[in-house]
Design a protein around this motif. Structure first.
Motif, PDB file in Angstrom:
ATOM      1  N   GLN A 111       0.825  -1.211   0.000  1.00 44.58           N
ATOM      2  CA  GLN A 111       0.000   0.000   0.000  1.00 44.58           C
ATOM      3  C   GLN A 111       0.863   1.266   0.000  1.00 44.58           C
ATOM      4  OE1 GLN A 111      -3.121  -0.130   3.014  1.00 44.58           O
ATOM      5  NE2 GLN A 111      -3.017   2.094   3.273  1.00 44.58           N
ATOM      6  N   GLY A 112       2.145   1.088   0.257  1.00 48.08           N
ATOM      7  CA  GLY A 112       3.060   2.219   0.282  1.00 48.08           C
ATOM      8  C   GLY A 112       3.403   2.715   1.664  1.00 48.08           C
ATOM      9  N   ILE A 113       3.068   1.925   2.699  1.00 48.85           N
ATOM     10  CA  ILE A 113       3.360   2.306   4.083  1.00 48.85           C
ATOM     11  C   ILE A 113       4.709   1.722   4.486  1.00 48.85           C
ATOM     12  CG2 ILE A 113       2.615   2.116   6.487  1.00 48.85           C
ATOM     13  CD1 ILE A 113      -0.263   1.839   5.416  1.00 48.85           C
ATOM     14  N   ASP A 114       5.566   2.559   5.047  1.00 48.32           N
ATOM     15  CA  ASP A 114       6.851   2.078   5.545  1.00 48.32           C
ATOM     16  C   ASP A 114       6.639   1.287   6.824  1.00 48.32           C
ATOM     17  OD1 ASP A 114       8.407   3.303   3.529  1.00 48.32           O
ATOM     18  OD2 ASP A 114       8.271   5.220   4.572  1.00 48.32           O
ATOM     19  N   VAL A 115       7.298   0.130   6.917  1.00 42.41           N
ATOM     20  CA  VAL A 115       7.135  -0.765   8.065  1.00 42.41           C
ATOM     21  C   VAL A 115       8.500  -1.094   8.653  1.00 42.41           C
ATOM     22  CG1 VAL A 115       6.416  -3.067   8.825  1.00 42.41           C
ATOM     23  CG2 VAL A 115       4.987  -1.779   7.218  1.00 42.41           C
ATOM     24  N   ILE A 116       8.584  -1.063   9.964  1.00 45.45           N
ATOM     25  CA  ILE A 116       9.761  -1.566  10.678  1.00 45.45           C
ATOM     26  C   ILE A 116       9.288  -2.659  11.627  1.00 45.45           C
ATOM     27  CG2 ILE A 116      11.519  -1.046  12.416  1.00 45.45           C
ATOM     28  CD1 ILE A 116      11.896   1.667  11.165  1.00 45.45           C
ATOM     29  N   ILE A 117       9.959  -3.813  11.582  1.00 48.88           N
ATOM     30  CA  ILE A 117       9.667  -4.913  12.501  1.00 48.88           C
ATOM     31  C   ILE A 117      10.515  -4.732  13.750  1.00 48.88           C
ATOM     32  CG2 ILE A 117       9.642  -7.410  12.829  1.00 48.88           C
ATOM     33  CD1 ILE A 117       7.699  -6.411  10.678  1.00 48.88           C
ATOM     34  N   MET A 118       9.898  -4.904  14.918  1.00 48.25           N
ATOM     35  CA  MET A 118      10.642  -4.751  16.164  1.00 48.25           C
ATOM     36  C   MET A 118      10.293  -5.867  17.132  1.00 48.25           C
ATOM     37  SD  MET A 118       8.086  -3.751  18.505  1.00 48.25           S
ATOM     38  CE  MET A 118       8.922  -2.852  19.798  1.00 48.25           C
ATOM     39  N   ASN A 119      11.211  -6.149  18.031  1.00 50.09           N
ATOM     40  CA  ASN A 119      11.020  -7.042  19.176  1.00 50.09           C
ATOM     41  C   ASN A 119      10.914  -8.507  18.821  1.00 50.09           C
ATOM     42  OD1 ASN A 119       8.662  -8.425  21.054  1.00 50.09           O
ATOM     43  ND2 ASN A 119      10.210  -7.365  22.243  1.00 50.09           N
ATOM     44  N   THR A 120       9.952  -8.883  17.984  1.00 54.19           N
ATOM     45  CA  THR A 120       9.700 -10.297  17.709  1.00 54.19           C
ATOM     46  C   THR A 120       9.720 -10.537  16.212  1.00 54.19           C
ATOM     47  OG1 THR A 120       8.271 -10.357  19.661  1.00 54.19           O
ATOM     48  CG2 THR A 120       8.145 -12.227  18.157  1.00 54.19           C
ATOM     49  N   GLY A 121      10.365 -11.638  15.815  1.00 62.22           N
ATOM     50  CA  GLY A 121      10.586 -11.926  14.406  1.00 62.22           C
ATOM     51  C   GLY A 121      12.076 -12.014  14.164  1.00 62.22           C
ATOM     52  N   THR A 122      12.486 -12.006  12.921  1.00 60.41           N
ATOM     53  CA  THR A 122      13.909 -12.068  12.576  1.00 60.41           C
ATOM     54  C   THR A 122      14.193 -11.084  11.449  1.00 60.41           C
ATOM     55  OG1 THR A 122      13.663 -13.757  10.845  1.00 60.41           O
ATOM     56  CG2 THR A 122      13.932 -14.550  13.122  1.00 60.41           C
ATOM     57  N   PRO A 123      15.455 -10.710  11.279  1.00 60.02           N
ATOM     58  CA  PRO A 123      15.796  -9.844  10.146  1.00 60.02           C
ATOM     59  C   PRO A 123      15.398 -10.464   8.805  1.00 60.02           C
ATOM     60  CG  PRO A 123      17.593  -9.880  11.724  1.00 60.02           C
ATOM     61  CD  PRO A 123      16.609 -10.924  12.176  1.00 60.02           C
ATOM     62  N   GLU A 124      15.531 -11.789   8.702  1.00 59.75           N
ATOM     63  CA  GLU A 124      15.166 -12.464   7.451  1.00 59.75           C
ATOM     64  C   GLU A 124      13.669 -12.354   7.190  1.00 59.75           C
ATOM     65  OE1 GLU A 124      18.938 -13.559   8.926  1.00 59.75           O
ATOM     66  OE2 GLU A 124      16.988 -13.851   9.925  1.00 59.75           O
ATOM     67  N   GLN A 125      12.863 -12.539   8.227  1.00 53.81           N
ATOM     68  CA  GLN A 125      11.416 -12.416   8.083  1.00 53.81           C
ATOM     69  C   GLN A 125      11.019 -10.976   7.766  1.00 53.81           C
ATOM     70  OE1 GLN A 125      10.142 -14.028  11.836  1.00 53.81           O
ATOM     71  NE2 GLN A 125       9.899 -16.096  11.035  1.00 53.81           N
ATOM     72  N   ARG A 127      12.767  -8.840   6.111  1.00 54.18           N
ATOM     73  CA  ARG A 127      13.082  -8.632   4.692  1.00 54.18           C
ATOM     74  C   ARG A 127      12.032  -9.285   3.802  1.00 54.18           C
ATOM     75  NH1 ARG A 127      17.934  -9.631   5.196  1.00 54.18           N
ATOM     76  NH2 ARG A 127      17.897 -11.870   4.844  1.00 54.18           N
ATOM     77  N   GLU A 128      11.551 -10.462   4.203  1.00 56.19           N
ATOM     78  CA  GLU A 128      10.582 -11.183   3.378  1.00 56.19           C
ATOM     79  C   GLU A 128       9.245 -10.452   3.265  1.00 56.19           C
ATOM     80  OE1 GLU A 128       8.585 -15.650   3.044  1.00 56.19           O
ATOM     81  OE2 GLU A 128      10.474 -15.354   4.127  1.00 56.19           O
ATOM     82  N   VAL A 129       8.836  -9.764   4.328  1.00 52.06           N
ATOM     83  CA  VAL A 129       7.557  -9.040   4.258  1.00 52.06           C
ATOM     84  C   VAL A 129       7.719  -7.639   3.684  1.00 52.06           C
ATOM     85  CG1 VAL A 129       6.525 -10.346   6.149  1.00 52.06           C
ATOM     86  CG2 VAL A 129       7.719  -8.182   6.648  1.00 52.06           C
ATOM     87  N   GLY A 130       8.954  -7.256   3.359  1.00 51.37           N
ATOM     88  CA  GLY A 130       9.187  -5.961   2.727  1.00 51.37           C
ATOM     89  C   GLY A 130       9.423  -4.814   3.691  1.00 51.37           C
ATOM     90  N   ALA A 131       9.710  -5.123   4.954  1.00 50.49           N
ATOM     91  CA  ALA A 131       9.956  -4.070   5.940  1.00 50.49           C
ATOM     92  C   ALA A 131      11.284  -3.371   5.673  1.00 50.49           C
ATOM     93  CB  ALA A 131       9.950  -4.662   7.347  1.00 50.49           C
ATOM     94  N   LEU A 132      11.407  -2.165   6.181  1.00 55.51           N
ATOM     95  CA  LEU A 132      12.645  -1.404   6.012  1.00 55.51           C
ATOM     96  C   LEU A 132      13.797  -2.059   6.758  1.00 55.51           C
ATOM     97  CD1 LEU A 132      11.408   2.289   6.476  1.00 55.51           C
ATOM     98  CD2 LEU A 132      12.001   1.143   4.324  1.00 55.51           C
ATOM     99  N   MET A 133      13.511  -2.557   7.963  1.00 55.22           N
ATOM    100  CA  MET A 133      14.563  -3.146   8.772  1.00 55.22           C
ATOM    101  C   MET A 133      13.962  -3.821   9.998  1.00 55.22           C
ATOM    102  SD  MET A 133      16.186   0.304  10.497  1.00 55.22           S
ATOM    103  CE  MET A 133      17.572  -0.628  11.132  1.00 55.22           C
TER     104      MET A 133
END
Length: 316
Positions: A111-125, A127-133
């Motif tokens: 949709q064009g929204i920037d996403v950052i994954i934090m706390n739970t998950g992995t860097p590889e995951q 990247r797979e969902v398209g998050a910035l970091m």
């Protein structure tokens, strides 16, 4: 000219916060939403709330915390969809269950929204969902470091009390701990649930049935606090090696009282604070750290408690 105006606005917002301590107005107009998997009952997440609040004040952005009241991950997926529907400038979210959450997170990115994954998950995951970091603690590595330390301190047979069995990445702490000890994880990882009375009774039963256990690892205050109560009840408090992840008032008191040998601080404040600052700088200036950020692990022992104790449950 526009960039210079933005820089001036940011500087003004930070200066105003530093001078008055008041909440800065959203001069830039960005809106960021943090979605977690935590139930309302988990007070550990107060530090996360404080982290995004302070970051929002300092950069002049609007921030909001949302979570499923009972910790239901399917509910969390719907909350992410609702957050995306409001079209914020960024979403910061945990990735507690990759299979359940990858769809709504990827849809937000598309949709064009920037996403950052934090706390739970992995860097590889991430990247797979398209998050910035990804900003967080590498869970297996943290568990392995805990196991190495426990092994050096004499642990040979252990119980890992896992109150978040539905989150596979959290269980990696137990697996890393077992691997560092050089033993099979097997039944040593307990699905404790989150009810304090139930956790205490399960720990008491396990230790009674397995008298050769000489070490305990808990994965946060939800499991640590009832385990402390269990050890006080069966007379093992201070006599069995006890390490835990995360911090809280009862954990700090138990470290001071030699019931817990050490806590592992994943620095949740940074997990919340850094994504807001990163998103603001990305939106305003197009700059982004080149690597994921490891917020932990860091060992907290009795001789290093003064600063931690002062801010435990608030910023630590």
């Amino acid at each position: 000219m526009k960039t210079m105006m933005k820089q001036a606005a940011l500087a003004t917002a930070v200066a105003a916060t530093a001078l008055t301590g008041a909440t800065a107005a959203s001069a830039e107009g960005e809106t960021y939403i943090l979605v977690s998997h935590a139930p309302d009952s988990d007070s550990w997440w107060n530090t996360i709330k404080n982290g995004i609040a302070l970051a929002g004040e300092q950069v002049g952005a609007s921030v909001e915390y949302r979570n499923p009241p009972t910790g239901d991950v399917a509910d969390m997926a719907r909350i992410i969809e609702q957050a995306a529907a409001s079209n914020p400038d960024g979403i910061i979210t945990t990735l507690a269950d990759f299979d359940v959450l990858k769809g709504p997170i990827s849809a937000a990115v598309d949709q064009g929204i920037d996403v950052i994954i934090m706390n739970t998950g992995t860097p590889e995951q991430a990247r797979e969902v398209g998050a910035l970091m990804y900003v967080g603690q590498p869970e297996y590595d943290a568990g392995f470091a805990a196991g190495q330390r426990a092994k050096d301190e004499g642990v040979t047979n252990f119980l890992c009390v896992n109150h978040a069995i539905q989150q596979p990445t959290v269980g990696e702490r137990c697996r890393g701990y077992a691997d560092a000890l050089g033993v099979e994880l097997g039944n040593a990882m307990m699905d404790s649930g989150t009810d304090p009375a139930e956790i205490k009774n399960k720990v008491l039963a396990y230790l009674s049935a397995n008298p050769d256990v000489d070490g305990i690892l808990t994965l946060g205050p939800v499991s640590a606090d009832p385990t402390i109560a269990a050890l006080e009840e069966n007379g093992m408090a201070g006599d069995i090696h006890f390490g835990t992840f995360d911090l809280g008032e009862e954990i700090v008191d138990a470290i001071k009282g030699d019931v817990i040998n050490w806590g592992i601080d994943q620095q949740p404040f940074l997990q919340a604070y850094m994504p807001v600052v990163i998103l603001a700088n990305w939106d305003r200036y197009g700059v982004l750290p080149g690597n994921n950020i490891n917020s932990g692990p860091g060992f907290v022992t009795k001789d290093a408690l003064s600063k931690v104790e002062e801010f435990a449950g608030e910023y630590r």
